[in-house]
Scaffold this motif. Sequence first.
Motif, short mmCIF file in Angstrom:
data_model
loop_
_atom_site.label_atom_id
_atom_site.label_comp_id
_atom_site.label_asym_id
_atom_site.label_seq_id
_atom_site.Cartn_x
_atom_site.Cartn_y
_atom_site.Cartn_z
N GLU A 111 10.67 -5.58 -3.69
CA GLU A 111 10.45 -4.42 -4.54
C GLU A 111 9.01 -4.42 -5.05
O GLU A 111 8.49 -5.46 -5.43
N ILE A 112 8.39 -3.24 -5.04
CA ILE A 112 7.03 -3.07 -5.59
C ILE A 112 7.09 -1.88 -6.53
O ILE A 112 7.51 -0.78 -6.13
N GLN A 113 6.70 -2.08 -7.79
CA GLN A 113 6.72 -0.98 -8.74
C GLN A 113 5.42 -0.94 -9.56
O GLN A 113 4.98 -1.96 -10.08
N LEU A 114 4.85 0.25 -9.62
CA LEU A 114 3.65 0.47 -10.44
C LEU A 114 4.09 0.60 -11.89
O LEU A 114 5.03 1.35 -12.20
N LEU A 164 -0.63 8.53 3.00
CA LEU A 164 0.67 8.06 3.50
C LEU A 164 0.91 8.49 4.95
O LEU A 164 1.67 7.85 5.68
N GLU A 165 0.22 9.56 5.36
CA GLU A 165 0.39 10.05 6.74
C GLU A 165 -0.68 9.47 7.67
O GLU A 165 -0.73 9.81 8.85
N ASP A 166 -1.54 8.59 7.16
CA ASP A 166 -2.63 8.07 7.97
C ASP A 166 -2.13 7.12 9.05
O ASP A 166 -1.16 6.38 8.86
N ALA A 209 0.84 -1.22 0.00
CA ALA A 209 0.00 0.00 0.00
C ALA A 209 0.87 1.26 0.00
O ALA A 209 0.62 2.20 -0.77
N ARG A 210 1.89 1.25 0.83
CA ARG A 210 2.77 2.43 0.92
C ARG A 210 3.51 2.65 -0.41
O ARG A 210 3.62 3.78 -0.87
N GLY A 254 -7.99 2.06 -3.51
CA GLY A 254 -8.86 1.47 -2.48
C GLY A 254 -9.42 0.13 -2.92
O GLY A 254 -9.49 -0.83 -2.13
N THR A 255 -9.79 0.03 -4.20
CA THR A 255 -10.30 -1.23 -4.74
C THR A 255 -9.23 -2.32 -4.68
O THR A 255 -9.51 -3.47 -4.32
#
Length: 311
Positions: free
Chosen positions: A147-150, A303-305, A109-110, A196-197
Amino acid sequence: MSLLQLGQTLRGRLGKYTITKQIQDTVWFARNQANETVVVKGVQGHPRVENERDALKRFQHSTTHLRPLLDEVQEPAEPPIIILKYLEDNLLSSSIKKTLNRQELKYVARSILKALKVLHKDKYVHTDVKPDNIFVNYKQGKNRFSEIQLGDLGGCYPADSSIARRGTPVGAAIWSSPEILMETPWNTATDIWSFGTVLISLIYGGDFNLFRPRTVPYGHEEYNLEVLKQQFRYFGPFPGKYQEIAGPETVLAILYLMHEIPQSQTTPFIRTTEREVSLRDKLFIGKIMMLDWRDRPTARELLEDRWFEQD
């Protein structure tokens, strides 16, 4: 006839690449001169590849969470062909193999939000945030992702582009926001809905999508309407103030939805059992899945949640 053939050599600005496998109509694997796998994209007569190239040139130096452009092919000169970093898997396949644990969920998520924050800062919209466009590398340990990349920025457009202002449908319907399904103007907030989905889908695991219609198959003329009904069922109703930004046709569509799905037939997501989704997750998701895009938080705000500090 495929655009590229197995064994074909492409010459880029920085190196040579030999095609080893076709993955999709417009995507191939290749080997570079160091014998490493890279991803090749090329398409005839469509701006997707140039679009992805231009977006990555603009943004990839600002974040490690976008799948980077490695090279541009010069021979053949037409059509535009790009070389992208290879990652081992995508998030859809990862989630099907094994549901993400809490640490993995937060890490993913981050990472997605960090990529979106960079795009959205310049008012660019990804438009196609979904698990199969999020790429992963693995490692050992409690969090299996190194690693996570969009990826897949072929549909990335500025929020003030004519395509966004006209409300042109983009992306895959089950991951798309209400404003896209209703073909009204859209902006960076549409990516937040899609995020969110994705989050809901990862919490449940597998190939789950909360908004997938149960009544009509993909490709049916009423498919998008059925997705919209599902959104309304779980996260409705539309607030009265929505008519400030909706044209007469959209207001009629919303009235139709309210008539079709009276309050007694809605199943608010917040009422999902704790066994299925924890209260903390439901509250976080509730902030994101606002039918009026003006009510959604930004990637930076998310991100600040406090949700990220919990567990």
